[in-house]
Enzyme design. Sequence first.
Site, PDB file in Angstrom:
ATOM      1  CD  GLU A 268      -4.189  -3.358   3.239  1.00 28.50           C
ATOM      2  OE1 GLU A 268      -4.877  -3.607   2.245  1.00 28.50           O
ATOM      3  OE2 GLU A 268      -2.940  -3.343   3.221  1.00 28.50           O
ATOM      4  NE  ARG A 272      -6.447  -5.610   0.932  1.00 29.31           N
ATOM      5  CZ  ARG A 272      -5.579  -6.603   0.889  1.00 29.31           C
ATOM      6  NH1 ARG A 272      -5.973  -7.816   0.594  1.00 29.31           N
ATOM      7  NH2 ARG A 272      -4.306  -6.392   1.168  1.00 29.31           N
ATOM      8  CG  ASP A 401       2.652   2.292  -2.047  1.00 33.85           C
ATOM      9  OD1 ASP A 401       2.067   2.812  -1.092  1.00 33.85           O
ATOM     10  OD2 ASP A 401       2.756   1.055  -2.190  1.00 33.85           O
ATOM     11  CD  GLU A 535       2.030  -3.979  -6.277  1.00 30.36           C
ATOM     12  OE1 GLU A 535       2.549  -5.101  -6.492  1.00 30.36           O
ATOM     13  OE2 GLU A 535       1.217  -3.787  -5.359  1.00 30.36           O
TER      14      GLU A 535
END
Length: 643
Positions: A268, A272, A401, A535
């Site tokens: 993360e 980010r 993913d 998404e």
Amino acid sequence: MTTPALLPLSGRRIPPLNLGTASFPHHRATLRLSEKFILLLILSAFITLCFGAFFFLPDSSKHKRFDLGLEDVLIPHVDTSKGGKNLGGYLIHGQGHDEHRHREEEERLRNKIRADHEKALEEAKEKLKKSRDEIRAEIQTEKNKVAQEMKKKDSKPLPPVPVPNLIGINSEDPTDKDIREKRDKIKEMMKHAWENYRQYGWGHNELKPIARKGHSTNIFGNSQMGATIVDALDTLYIMGLHDEFREGQDWIDKNLDFSVNSEVSVFEVNIRFIGGLLAAYYLSGQEVFKLKAVQLAGKLLPAFNTPTGIPWAMVNLKSGVGRNWGWASAGSSILAEFGTLHMEFVHLSYLTGDPVYYNKVMHIRKLLQKMDRPNGLYPNYLNPRTGRWGQHHTSVGGLGDSFYEYLLKAWLMSDKMDTEARKMYDDAIEAIEKHLIRKSNGGLTYIGEWKNGHLERKMGHLTCFAGGMFALGADGSRDDKAGHYLQLGAEIAHTCHESYDRTTLKLGPEAFKFDGGLEAVAVRQNEKYYILRPEVIETYWYMWRFTHDPKYRQWGWEAAQAIDKYCRVSGGFSGVKDVYSSSPAYDDVQQSFFLAETLKYLYLLFSNDDLLPLDNWVFNTEAHPLPVLHLANTTLSGNPAYR
Ligand code: DMJ
């Protein structure tokens, strides 16, 4: 020779603790910092005294050294027959002729020591006269000085590298009035999200728009690193919200500090923070973003210290100690986490000329290439101690993913030079199509999850990004199956649109089933929420760019209106707990990815194609655009700064 009683004198004159506590008798508990400071002062006076005593007191040998200054002559000698005294191998001559001068000089020195000592005590007393706030302010000033020094050290300029081709940072307004108005509406939504965060959550990671206060989750540990600021920067920039961008830059410059004792998610923080900072750097050219990205990357590196080099999921930014999530199969690391570092780490090596980042991610790739894959599929779990797969679960949604996404994007970002990544992507997608992608009875194409040899007919909201990925990877696909992959992307986009359209709020649930007569709807209560995820809109945008079919703009507009209607509150935007309910409860979280991704993809959907063209920019999984590195391919041989 007798020694003046200097030590008893100092002992009597320096009752350290009494002085300190007597000055603030009723603040004992609260003055720990000041007391320490005072204690230090007194200790330093005491040390000065001891230092003086050590050198100046007339213990025999020291005393002789002073005699040097008294013009006596020291001659190495052991013969005492000539009336001299044997003192440690030195013979003092002329002892008789100047004893008086000698005593005078000694007295002078003692006086000097006393005077110095008095002065130190006076200074200590002066300090004690100061108020607690004054002492605190002095301590703070000292601390700031040290912090400034450290900052200077950390801010050493990086080697210059050729700037990649930065095309399409700005673009004309769309000529179509309707499209322009829609774009303006998205910009207004961004302003609403940002201004409320600034007012109620500034510096916190995220915002609670209903409670109107800061919010955070365990992915950021207990840190307050302004995740929303960093995540939102590039969206602000491309929307032309330059005042807001500068506010964010100013906060980052003055406050963003990674030396915090906090255990954060490596993935993360990478997507980010590092992604956000790098994109802000490329768009604006402001060095501060690059420097912060490099500082932060240094703090993530200890996560790679595992027996295999597969990084831990979490790392403590201060201690560098890493570990994995307790829930992950037998202490495993997660494919979508350790497999989603490549883009940012290649850019870090490019910008610093330091191959360490590149080597870390290439090591992961090499290790994965060597491993057997059940049915050609990559399981979601890999143990970083043993290098073995955990449970054989495969997903193109959560846990898997963005690993697939980054294989494709590594190839694109290298100006299509990294053919190894492209091959891994093609192989993986072929296995996924064979084992995971199915058509429902009602004709909806969906991507299920593989669990120990069985296909679960459930698709996550997260999985919907794959429509865009298939379209993005169409060009350059094996056996020239571009048409096939573009079609697959369109089918996934359609299915995901259905998952929105079949709800009351016209917003998609977290997961939806294709089972027992149900199609594209959530069954379990805990899968009915919508947390402002991007998404589906991401896929609409890619499909729009590749096909210009107006339905994608239409679908994007439907989603934007639903968000504005059902998620907007006066304090920002909130997720909702049940998209099938006409009066849903709010979850009271404005996720940072709403500003980074959802609103950015919507804005791009209603912008011209020459804003961040896909031939020149590759978006990381948090929608942070990074330029294609024409000069530095993945071997970095073209980078002159490479060492
Ligand atoms: C984002 O942080 C990223 O897109 C990530 O890859 C997965 N999901 C969230 C948003 O849903």
